[in-house]
Design an enzyme around this catalytic site. Structure first.
Site, PDB file in Angstrom:
ATOM      1  N   LYS A  78     -13.991   0.230  15.404  1.00 55.29           N
ATOM      2  CA  LYS A  78     -12.685  -0.372  15.670  1.00 55.29           C
ATOM      3  C   LYS A  78     -12.291  -0.211  17.138  1.00 55.29           C
ATOM      4  O   LYS A  78     -11.730  -1.133  17.750  1.00 55.29           O
ATOM      5  CB  LYS A  78     -11.618   0.261  14.772  1.00 55.29           C
ATOM      6  CG  LYS A  78     -10.221  -0.282  14.993  1.00 55.29           C
ATOM      7  CD  LYS A  78      -9.222   0.261  14.002  1.00 55.29           C
ATOM      8  CE  LYS A  78      -9.283  -0.464  12.689  1.00 55.29           C
ATOM      9  NZ  LYS A  78      -8.133  -0.163  11.793  1.00 55.29           N
ATOM     10  N   LYS A 124      10.215 -16.068 -10.778  1.00 57.88           N
ATOM     11  CA  LYS A 124       9.393 -14.995 -11.332  1.00 57.88           C
ATOM     12  C   LYS A 124       8.341 -15.583 -12.276  1.00 57.88           C
ATOM     13  O   LYS A 124       8.642 -16.398 -13.148  1.00 57.88           O
ATOM     14  CB  LYS A 124      10.272 -14.002 -12.097  1.00 57.88           C
ATOM     15  CG  LYS A 124       9.483 -12.872 -12.739  1.00 57.88           C
ATOM     16  CD  LYS A 124      10.405 -11.947 -13.511  1.00 57.88           C
ATOM     17  CE  LYS A 124       9.585 -10.883 -14.243  1.00 57.88           C
ATOM     18  NZ  LYS A 124      10.446  -9.980 -15.043  1.00 57.88           N
ATOM     19  N   PHE A 183      -5.158   2.962  14.638  1.00 57.36           N
ATOM     20  CA  PHE A 183      -5.483   3.930  13.593  1.00 57.36           C
ATOM     21  C   PHE A 183      -6.563   3.352  12.703  1.00 57.36           C
ATOM     22  O   PHE A 183      -6.569   2.153  12.413  1.00 57.36           O
ATOM     23  CB  PHE A 183      -4.243   4.250  12.752  1.00 57.36           C
ATOM     24  CG  PHE A 183      -3.308   5.232  13.398  1.00 57.36           C
ATOM     25  CD1 PHE A 183      -3.164   6.517  12.891  1.00 57.36           C
ATOM     26  CD2 PHE A 183      -2.563   4.879  14.508  1.00 57.36           C
ATOM     27  CE1 PHE A 183      -2.303   7.427  13.481  1.00 57.36           C
ATOM     28  CE2 PHE A 183      -1.696   5.771  15.115  1.00 57.36           C
ATOM     29  CZ  PHE A 183      -1.570   7.053  14.601  1.00 57.36           C
ATOM     30  N   ASN A 201       0.852  -1.189   0.000  1.00 59.52           N
ATOM     31  CA  ASN A 201       0.000   0.000   0.000  1.00 59.52           C
ATOM     32  C   ASN A 201       0.885   1.235   0.000  1.00 59.52           C
ATOM     33  O   ASN A 201       2.111   1.124   0.157  1.00 59.52           O
ATOM     34  CB  ASN A 201      -0.943  -0.031   1.221  1.00 59.52           C
ATOM     35  CG  ASN A 201      -0.181  -0.075   2.531  1.00 59.52           C
ATOM     36  OD1 ASN A 201       0.524   0.865   2.890  1.00 59.52           O
ATOM     37  ND2 ASN A 201      -0.304  -1.195   3.248  1.00 59.52           N
ATOM     38  N   ASP A 205      -3.835  -6.537   4.625  1.00 57.54           N
ATOM     39  CA  ASP A 205      -4.909  -7.398   5.124  1.00 57.54           C
ATOM     40  C   ASP A 205      -4.879  -8.784   4.486  1.00 57.54           C
ATOM     41  O   ASP A 205      -5.382  -9.746   5.053  1.00 57.54           O
ATOM     42  CB  ASP A 205      -6.271  -6.753   4.852  1.00 57.54           C
ATOM     43  CG  ASP A 205      -6.485  -5.505   5.695  1.00 57.54           C
ATOM     44  OD1 ASP A 205      -5.980  -5.464   6.839  1.00 57.54           O
ATOM     45  OD2 ASP A 205      -7.146  -4.574   5.202  1.00 57.54           O
ATOM     46  N   LYS A 251     -11.878  -3.939  18.973  1.00 55.13           N
ATOM     47  CA  LYS A 251     -10.493  -4.369  19.180  1.00 55.13           C
ATOM     48  C   LYS A 251      -9.943  -3.994  20.547  1.00 55.13           C
ATOM     49  O   LYS A 251      -8.746  -4.101  20.791  1.00 55.13           O
ATOM     50  CB  LYS A 251      -9.606  -3.827  18.054  1.00 55.13           C
ATOM     51  CG  LYS A 251     -10.076  -4.346  16.689  1.00 55.13           C
ATOM     52  CD  LYS A 251      -9.098  -4.097  15.581  1.00 55.13           C
ATOM     53  CE  LYS A 251      -9.621  -4.705  14.275  1.00 55.13           C
ATOM     54  NZ  LYS A 251      -8.683  -4.557  13.150  1.00 55.13           N
TER      55      LYS A 251
END
Length: 402
Positions: A337, A289, A323, A210, A279, A341
């Site tokens: 969240k 490859k 976060f 990301n 995730d 959590k």
């Protein structure tokens, strides 16, 4: 914040010794009591009488000048000191201190002292960059000596570069900030910060990741360290410099971050999980490859372990900060969240605009705590955002101490 502090000011033989007179004056104006110790070479640049007039105290320059028979002078001064400051610190005094020599009053006091020692180097830029000097500084840092970095500019020798002793007012401010840090509720607390992305490989040439730059996590680590915490930074693959005073552990994959964080977690007082962990990861990783082929190509993915959820399950008395990076419905997702959590604080982070989120230097955030209204923050730099986050953490640490 230096009011009543006992400062031993060591002055060594460099042209910057003239600044030490102003420094002694600044320290006294800040409320400190100052005793000056001079080397023989320092007296080639400035006289003991100058410091005696400024401090209204005797100046120590001879190990064997025992003027009070009931005391051993170098031991008495070392015991009196709340901190020792060597300014200017020449290459020679760094070598003497690193090797443990006791050739004069100052080096003898250094060996006898048990208080914090601060050093403000001053020398030619080439001397400052010499491997021997760097090695001596590294040795001293490993022993807990704290360096007040020199400035860059025109030097007395005619060279231009780093090596000019920090200005007296800057040194005084640095010591005041250090004292504030030592008195902070964060002082001695163990804080774990995660930062950056993770990389999940499908083959040696292809990776799922990301856009996280790691800037927010690194800013958080720097802020926690500045408040006196013992900070461990677990960083994904980013090209950022480690903040001063922070221990860094580099990881690549979500699994590596999970293993590292859960191993360290039991001894931590607070965890700030700013990393953007993947995730999903490929079910299989090809050792070679994958070659291009016609048509579509499918990679089967599986969930990675939820690090934050696992920390919430294992939590005893740690302060847990998570976060929530969202492009819409930020408050709803962040509050969900927080509850699911078992977090103490969640930082809702709005992404998707040019001035906030991944890669940017600024963030648009809100801070939520259990049962409270969200604290909506204006657009801030990530450094400023880190200050707000740890301002919110502070009451939790005070609660745990009470």
């Amino acid at each position: 914040m230096l009011e009543g502090r006992h400062v031993v000011l060591g002055v060594t033989g460099g042209i910057a010794a003239y600044k030490s007179a102003a420094l002694a004056s600044k320290l006294i104006q800040a409320g400190a009591e100052v005793k000056v110790v001079m080397t023989a070479h320092a007296e080639k640049f400035i006289t003991p009488l100058t410091f005696q007039a400024l401090t209204r105290d005797v100046v120590y320059d001879d190990t064997f000048a025992e003027k009070e028979p009931e005391k051993v002078a170098h031991i008495d001064v070392a015991d009196w000191a709340d901190l020792i400051l060597i300014a200017p610190a020449t290459a020679d005094i760094l070598a003497e201190a690193a090797t443990g020599h006791a050739r004069d009053m100052l080096t003898t006091i250094l060996l006898a002292a048990r208080c914090p020692v601060y050093v403000a180097p001053a020398m030619n830029v080439n001397m400052y960059e010499h491997p021997a000097v760097k090695s001596n500084m590294h040795t001293l840092e490993n022993r807990g000596v704290r360096f007040i970095e020199p400035g860059a500019g025109y030097l007395a020798c005619g060279w231009i570069g780093r090596g000019r002793m920090a200005e007296p007012e800057d040194i005084t401010a640095f010591l005041s900030a250090e004292y504030d840090r030592d008195q902070s509720v964060f002082s001695g607390k163990k804080v774990l910060v995660t930062a950056g992305p993770t990389h999940e490989y499908s083959d040696p040439a292809r990776v799922f990741t990301n856009p996280s730059s790691g800037k927010m996590g690194f800013a958080a680590a720097a802020e926690a360290a500045s408040r006196g915490a013992d900070v461990t930074l677990v960083a994904g693959p980013v090209q950022l410099e480690t903040p001063p005073g922070v221990e860094r552990i580099n990881v690549t994959t979500a699994e590596e971050m999970y293993e590292t964080v859960t191993r360290l977690y039991p001894v931590m007082d607070a965890v700030c999980k700013a990393a953007a962990v993947s995730d999903y990861r490929p079910v299989t990783v090809s050792p070679d490859k994958t070659k291009k082929q016609d048509g579509t190509f499918t990679i089967e993915m599986e969930r990675t372990k939820d690090i934050l959820a696992e920390l919430g399950r294992q939590k005893t008395n740690q302060v847990l900060i998570g976060f929530a990076a969202e492009s819409s419905n930020l408050e709803d997702y962040a509050r969900s969240k927080l509850e699911k959590k078992n977090l103490d604080i969640v930082v809702g982070n709005l992404i998707g605009s040019d001035h906030a989120g991944f890669q940017s230097d600024t963030n648009e955030m809100m801070i939520l705590q259990g049962g409270g209204e969200p604290q909506k923050l204006p657009l801030l730099t990530k450094t400023e955002a880190a200050v707000r986050i740890f301002d919110a953490v502070e009451p939790f640490l005070k609660r745990d101490e009470s």
